[in-house]
Design a protein around this motif. Structure first.
Motif, PDB file in Angstrom:
ATOM      1  N   ASP A   1       1.260  -1.306   0.339  1.00  0.00           N
ATOM      2  CA  ASP A   1      -0.187  -0.127  -0.393  1.00  0.00           C
ATOM      3  C   ASP A   1       0.766   1.610  -0.187  1.00  0.00           C
ATOM      4  O   ASP A   1       1.812   0.978   0.757  1.00  0.00           O
ATOM      5  CB  ASP A   1      -0.880   0.101   1.302  1.00  0.00           C
ATOM      6  CG  ASP A   1      -1.881   1.094   1.505  1.00  0.00           C
ATOM      7  OD1 ASP A   1      -2.391   1.239   0.519  1.00  0.00           O
ATOM      8  OD2 ASP A   1      -1.265   2.175   1.963  1.00  0.00           O
ATOM      9  N   SER A   2       0.569   1.903  -0.530  1.00  0.00           N
ATOM     10  CA  SER A   2       1.473   3.853  -0.234  1.00  0.00           C
ATOM     11  C   SER A   2       1.330   4.300  -0.092  1.00  0.00           C
ATOM     12  O   SER A   2       2.053   5.266   0.817  1.00  0.00           O
ATOM     13  CB  SER A   2       0.646   4.767  -1.772  1.00  0.00           C
ATOM     14  OG  SER A   2      -0.994   5.047  -1.436  1.00  0.00           O
ATOM     15  N   ALA A   3       0.027   3.989   1.787  1.00  0.00           N
ATOM     16  CA  ALA A   3       0.636   4.870   2.479  1.00  0.00           C
ATOM     17  C   ALA A   3       1.522   4.360   4.073  1.00  0.00           C
ATOM     18  O   ALA A   3       1.938   3.138   3.712  1.00  0.00           O
ATOM     19  CB  ALA A   3      -1.264   4.348   3.650  1.00  0.00           C
TER      20      ALA A   3
ATOM     21  N   LEU B   1       1.517 -18.776  -7.792  1.00  0.00           N
ATOM     22  CA  LEU B   1       2.704 -19.300  -9.045  1.00  0.00           C
ATOM     23  C   LEU B   1       3.671 -17.987  -8.401  1.00  0.00           C
ATOM     24  O   LEU B   1       3.820 -17.185  -8.993  1.00  0.00           O
ATOM     25  CB  LEU B   1       2.078 -19.533  -9.870  1.00  0.00           C
ATOM     26  CG  LEU B   1       0.719 -20.637  -9.768  1.00  0.00           C
ATOM     27  CD1 LEU B   1       0.345 -21.017 -10.959  1.00  0.00           C
ATOM     28  CD2 LEU B   1       1.483 -22.031  -9.460  1.00  0.00           C
ATOM     29  N   ALA B   2       4.878 -19.215  -9.265  1.00  0.00           N
ATOM     30  CA  ALA B   2       6.411 -17.798  -9.613  1.00  0.00           C
ATOM     31  C   ALA B   2       5.802 -16.937 -10.757  1.00  0.00           C
ATOM     32  O   ALA B   2       4.880 -16.808 -11.619  1.00  0.00           O
ATOM     33  CB  ALA B   2       7.240 -18.640 -10.100  1.00  0.00           C
ATOM     34  N   GLY B   3       6.037 -16.142 -10.424  1.00  0.00           N
ATOM     35  CA  GLY B   3       5.249 -15.055 -10.760  1.00  0.00           C
ATOM     36  C   GLY B   3       4.603 -13.959 -10.829  1.00  0.00           C
ATOM     37  O   GLY B   3       3.844 -12.803 -10.469  1.00  0.00           O
ATOM     38  N   SER B   4       3.428 -14.385  -9.363  1.00  0.00           N
ATOM     39  CA  SER B   4       2.615 -14.439  -8.717  1.00  0.00           C
ATOM     40  C   SER B   4       2.228 -12.418  -8.484  1.00  0.00           C
ATOM     41  O   SER B   4       3.039 -12.365  -7.669  1.00  0.00           O
ATOM     42  CB  SER B   4       1.454 -14.629  -8.405  1.00  0.00           C
ATOM     43  OG  SER B   4       1.099 -16.000  -9.125  1.00  0.00           O
ATOM     44  N   LEU B   5       1.592 -11.598  -8.070  1.00  0.00           N
ATOM     45  CA  LEU B   5       1.783 -10.393  -7.912  1.00  0.00           C
ATOM     46  C   LEU B   5       1.050 -10.481  -5.935  1.00  0.00           C
ATOM     47  O   LEU B   5      -0.381 -10.904  -6.753  1.00  0.00           O
ATOM     48  CB  LEU B   5       0.548  -9.239  -8.467  1.00  0.00           C
ATOM     49  CG  LEU B   5       0.703  -8.148  -7.565  1.00  0.00           C
ATOM     50  CD1 LEU B   5       2.705  -7.610  -7.569  1.00  0.00           C
ATOM     51  CD2 LEU B   5       0.085  -7.078  -8.777  1.00  0.00           C
ATOM     52  N   LEU B   6       1.436 -10.315  -4.930  1.00  0.00           N
ATOM     53  CA  LEU B   6       0.455 -10.148  -3.685  1.00  0.00           C
ATOM     54  C   LEU B   6       0.978  -9.062  -3.571  1.00  0.00           C
ATOM     55  O   LEU B   6       1.461  -8.124  -3.497  1.00  0.00           O
ATOM     56  CB  LEU B   6       1.120 -11.242  -3.166  1.00  0.00           C
ATOM     57  CG  LEU B   6       1.090 -12.401  -3.421  1.00  0.00           C
ATOM     58  CD1 LEU B   6       1.598 -13.148  -2.052  1.00  0.00           C
ATOM     59  CD2 LEU B   6      -0.058 -12.580  -3.238  1.00  0.00           C
ATOM     60  N   VAL B   7      -0.778  -8.246  -3.110  1.00  0.00           N
ATOM     61  CA  VAL B   7      -0.916  -6.746  -2.924  1.00  0.00           C
ATOM     62  C   VAL B   7      -1.045  -6.836  -0.881  1.00  0.00           C
ATOM     63  O   VAL B   7      -1.915  -7.711  -0.455  1.00  0.00           O
ATOM     64  CB  VAL B   7      -1.783  -6.321  -3.541  1.00  0.00           C
ATOM     65  CG1 VAL B   7      -2.583  -4.826  -3.185  1.00  0.00           C
ATOM     66  CG2 VAL B   7      -1.653  -6.456  -4.677  1.00  0.00           C
ATOM     67  N   LEU B   8      -0.250  -5.941  -0.577  1.00  0.00           N
ATOM     68  CA  LEU B   8      -0.711  -5.448   0.858  1.00  0.00           C
ATOM     69  C   LEU B   8      -1.552  -4.365   1.155  1.00  0.00           C
ATOM     70  O   LEU B   8      -0.709  -3.321   0.730  1.00  0.00           O
ATOM     71  CB  LEU B   8       0.773  -5.797   1.729  1.00  0.00           C
ATOM     72  CG  LEU B   8       1.493  -6.794   1.860  1.00  0.00           C
ATOM     73  CD1 LEU B   8       2.391  -7.855   1.176  1.00  0.00           C
ATOM     74  CD2 LEU B   8       2.811  -6.535   3.100  1.00  0.00           C
ATOM     75  N   PRO B   9      -2.394  -4.517   0.911  1.00  0.00           N
ATOM     76  CA  PRO B   9      -3.908  -3.205   1.053  1.00  0.00           C
ATOM     77  C   PRO B   9      -3.201  -2.155   2.906  1.00  0.00           C
ATOM     78  O   PRO B   9      -3.246  -3.326   3.400  1.00  0.00           O
ATOM     79  CB  PRO B   9      -4.723  -3.318   0.202  1.00  0.00           C
ATOM     80  CG  PRO B   9      -5.089  -5.118   1.207  1.00  0.00           C
ATOM     81  CD  PRO B   9      -4.126  -5.469   0.264  1.00  0.00           C
ATOM     82  N   LYS B  10      -3.745  -1.346   2.537  1.00  0.00           N
ATOM     83  CA  LYS B  10      -3.721  -1.216   3.770  1.00  0.00           C
ATOM     84  C   LYS B  10      -4.695  -1.506   4.672  1.00  0.00           C
ATOM     85  O   LYS B  10      -5.681  -1.808   4.248  1.00  0.00           O
ATOM     86  CB  LYS B  10      -4.266   0.559   3.828  1.00  0.00           C
ATOM     87  CG  LYS B  10      -4.108   1.550   5.118  1.00  0.00           C
ATOM     88  CD  LYS B  10      -4.458   2.788   5.081  1.00  0.00           C
ATOM     89  CE  LYS B  10      -4.051   3.734   6.226  1.00  0.00           C
ATOM     90  NZ  LYS B  10      -4.669   5.079   6.195  1.00  0.00           N
ATOM     91  N   LYS B  11      -4.319  -2.390   5.451  1.00  0.00           N
ATOM     92  CA  LYS B  11      -5.721  -3.028   6.846  1.00  0.00           C
ATOM     93  C   LYS B  11      -7.214  -1.791   7.506  1.00  0.00           C
ATOM     94  O   LYS B  11      -6.009  -0.952   8.278  1.00  0.00           O
ATOM     95  CB  LYS B  11      -5.019  -3.575   7.736  1.00  0.00           C
ATOM     96  CG  LYS B  11      -5.966  -4.532   8.293  1.00  0.00           C
ATOM     97  CD  LYS B  11      -5.712  -5.792   9.139  1.00  0.00           C
ATOM     98  CE  LYS B  11      -6.476  -6.961  10.076  1.00  0.00           C
ATOM     99  NZ  LYS B  11      -5.715  -8.172  10.118  1.00  0.00           N
ATOM    100  N   ARG B  12      -7.551  -1.927   7.012  1.00  0.00           N
ATOM    101  CA  ARG B  12      -8.661  -1.122   8.019  1.00  0.00           C
ATOM    102  C   ARG B  12      -9.332  -1.296   8.882  1.00  0.00           C
ATOM    103  O   ARG B  12      -9.485  -2.215   9.942  1.00  0.00           O
ATOM    104  CB  ARG B  12      -9.904  -1.161   6.824  1.00  0.00           C
ATOM    105  CG  ARG B  12      -9.379  -0.612   5.386  1.00  0.00           C
ATOM    106  CD  ARG B  12      -9.247   0.735   5.198  1.00  0.00           C
ATOM    107  NE  ARG B  12      -9.168   0.913   2.984  1.00  0.00           N
ATOM    108  CZ  ARG B  12      -8.330   1.475   2.598  1.00  0.00           C
ATOM    109  NH1 ARG B  12      -7.045   2.241   3.948  1.00  0.00           N
ATOM    110  NH2 ARG B  12      -8.043   1.488   1.505  1.00  0.00           N
ATOM    111  N   GLY B  13      -9.584  -0.670   9.977  1.00  0.00           N
ATOM    112  CA  GLY B  13     -10.137  -0.422  11.017  1.00  0.00           C
ATOM    113  C   GLY B  13      -9.273  -1.658  11.496  1.00  0.00           C
ATOM    114  O   GLY B  13      -8.576  -1.540  11.931  1.00  0.00           O
ATOM    115  N   GLY B  14     -10.278  -2.387  12.951  1.00  0.00           N
ATOM    116  CA  GLY B  14      -9.464  -3.071  13.952  1.00  0.00           C
ATOM    117  C   GLY B  14      -9.160  -2.618  14.763  1.00  0.00           C
ATOM    118  O   GLY B  14      -8.891  -1.705  15.817  1.00  0.00           O
ATOM    119  N   LYS B  15      -8.269  -3.697  15.340  1.00  0.00           N
ATOM    120  CA  LYS B  15      -7.206  -3.243  17.271  1.00  0.00           C
ATOM    121  C   LYS B  15      -5.899  -2.469  16.996  1.00  0.00           C
ATOM    122  O   LYS B  15      -5.604  -3.322  16.509  1.00  0.00           O
ATOM    123  CB  LYS B  15      -7.547  -4.406  18.330  1.00  0.00           C
ATOM    124  CG  LYS B  15      -8.869  -4.686  18.034  1.00  0.00           C
ATOM    125  CD  LYS B  15      -9.430  -5.586  18.711  1.00  0.00           C
ATOM    126  CE  LYS B  15     -10.898  -5.958  18.837  1.00  0.00           C
ATOM    127  NZ  LYS B  15     -11.111  -7.009  19.900  1.00  0.00           N
TER     128      LYS B  15
END
Length: 127
Positions: A54-56, A113-127
């Motif tokens: 995420d860009s934040a 699979l190899a070469g796949s893109l995983l995205v880590l978005p900004k986690k919203r809310g929560g504790k």
């Protein structure tokens, strides 16, 4: 010489742009040779993935690659990424092809699979 006497220009040859957006069955005539796409590399049971953050802050849009066992659970991948990024593991979510990955699923089961893109978005809310 009169330009109207000239033969018509040759028809354009089919190219990738002509078939763009068509389903494979429509784009390739019957009997056409099938194009073999290379299978993603799994080396010694491991895959190298691209991780887009995420860009934040604190991730600031970082993009990097990481290698994991193809049989790894999403929970194990999240823990490793949390360590690398200096964030708490419970603050890490992963998306692959638009869907959030669940902790007990494996990369292999979800088709990561190899070469796949995983995205880590900004986690919203929560504790």
């Amino acid at each position: 010489p009169d330009p109207s006497d000239a033969p018509p220009p040759p028809a354009p040859e089919p190219g990738p742009e002509r078939n763009a957006g068509k389903r494979k069955a429509e784009a390739e005539p019957e009997g056409a040779p099938q194009v073999q796409r290379p299978k993603p590399d799994i080396v010694d049971g491991k895959v190298t993935l691209t991780i887009e953050c995420d860009s934040a802050p604190p991730l600031n849009g970082a993009i990097f690659t990481a290698t994991f066992e193809v049989k790894s659970t999403v929970k194990a991948v999240k823990a490793e990424l949390a360590t690398r990024l200096g964030v708490k593991p419970n603050k890490v979510q992963l998306k692959h092809e638009g869907s959030f990955l669940k902790d007990l699923e494996t990369l292999e089961k979800k088709g990561v699979l190899a070469g796949s893109l995983l995205v880590l978005p900004k986690k919203r809310g929560g504790k």
